[in-house]
Design an enzyme around this catalytic site. Sequence first.
Site, PDB file in Angstrom:
ATOM      1  N   LYS A  11       0.858  -1.202   0.000  1.00 34.38           N
ATOM      2  CA  LYS A  11       0.000   0.000   0.000  1.00 34.38           C
ATOM      3  C   LYS A  11       0.889   1.246   0.000  1.00 34.38           C
ATOM      4  CE  LYS A  11      -3.534  -2.776   2.120  1.00 34.38           C
ATOM      5  NZ  LYS A  11      -4.800  -2.830   2.827  1.00 34.38           N
ATOM      6  N   GLU A  98      -9.613  -0.581  -1.778  1.00 33.37           N
ATOM      7  CA  GLU A  98      -9.312   0.824  -1.441  1.00 33.37           C
ATOM      8  C   GLU A  98      -9.400   1.705  -2.689  1.00 33.37           C
ATOM      9  OE1 GLU A  98      -5.638  -0.079   0.558  1.00 33.37           O
ATOM     10  OE2 GLU A  98      -6.807  -1.059   2.130  1.00 33.37           O
ATOM     11  N   GLU A 168     -10.992 -10.508  -1.138  1.00 41.19           N
ATOM     12  CA  GLU A 168     -10.660  -9.717   0.048  1.00 41.19           C
ATOM     13  C   GLU A 168     -11.924  -9.094   0.617  1.00 41.19           C
ATOM     14  OE1 GLU A 168      -6.255  -8.468  -0.079  1.00 41.19           O
ATOM     15  OE2 GLU A 168      -7.395  -6.948  -1.130  1.00 41.19           O
ATOM     16  N   GLY A 174      -7.281  -4.877   7.038  1.00 46.32           N
ATOM     17  CA  GLY A 174      -6.668  -3.948   7.978  1.00 46.32           C
ATOM     18  C   GLY A 174      -7.414  -3.809   9.295  1.00 46.32           C
TER      19      GLY A 174
END
Length: 250
Positions: A11, A98, A168, A174
């Site tokens: 990331k 994301e 995911e 996270g």
Amino acid sequence: MRRKLVAGNWKMNGSLAANTQLLTEIKSELGRAGASCDVAVCVPAPYLAQCQSLLFNTPVALGAQDVSTHEAGAYTGEVSTGMLSEFACRYVIVGHSERRAYFAESDELVAQKTARALIAGLTPIVCVGETLAQREAGQTDAVVGAQLNAVLSSIAASDLAKIVVAYEPVWAIGTGKTATPEMAQEVHAMLRKQLRAKNAVAAEEVRILYGGSMKPENAKELLAMSDIDGGLIGGAALKAVDFLAIIRAA
Ligand code: PGA
């Protein structure tokens, strides 16, 4: 038999000094002990040159985290497949949740990125996953199925074996919360079924990774499931001991 793949997704983390330390530790351990699975790190674009040179002649492949749908031109801020290839990238993540959530990437855009990566000879790691609200509303299969379907519609059946899929669940990324191995396996099996409808032979070769708080403590039981062919690792990929432990578990 599918060879497992453990891919780190750094990331927006790292620095020249931190990358050197992390990759030096990973290299020295894998140089000694080897790896019985494929290993990759997907790094921020500015570090591609550094990581290419650090990983030269090692079993760790290089990857990127995103790519443009365009080949070249007036697209400020974008990075092309040609640029990734020049730095010996083998993999590129497309459609990470994301990017879907914060950069409004649609299923169609993700499909275009996948197709563009394949044209360039890069292996796209296509991410799919549902939010907590969608899971609670019983929409997991529909959401994840539609995300994969958009990609499958944009590629040739003969290219199917060239992609990697990553499931995911957004609520597990996270957060420290992980899908149980059974929950993950159920979705992976559904995805495999969808791949079979595109190309039954190639579907058996496609690696479906699990991502979402995979760590040394849970990697082994997740990776033991029949349709979980590796991991896309965020947080735990930033610590050499953790990343190496997951590689060993695979
Ligand atoms: P995480 O991230 O392992 O930190 O949950 C996984 C990912 O987003 O790829």
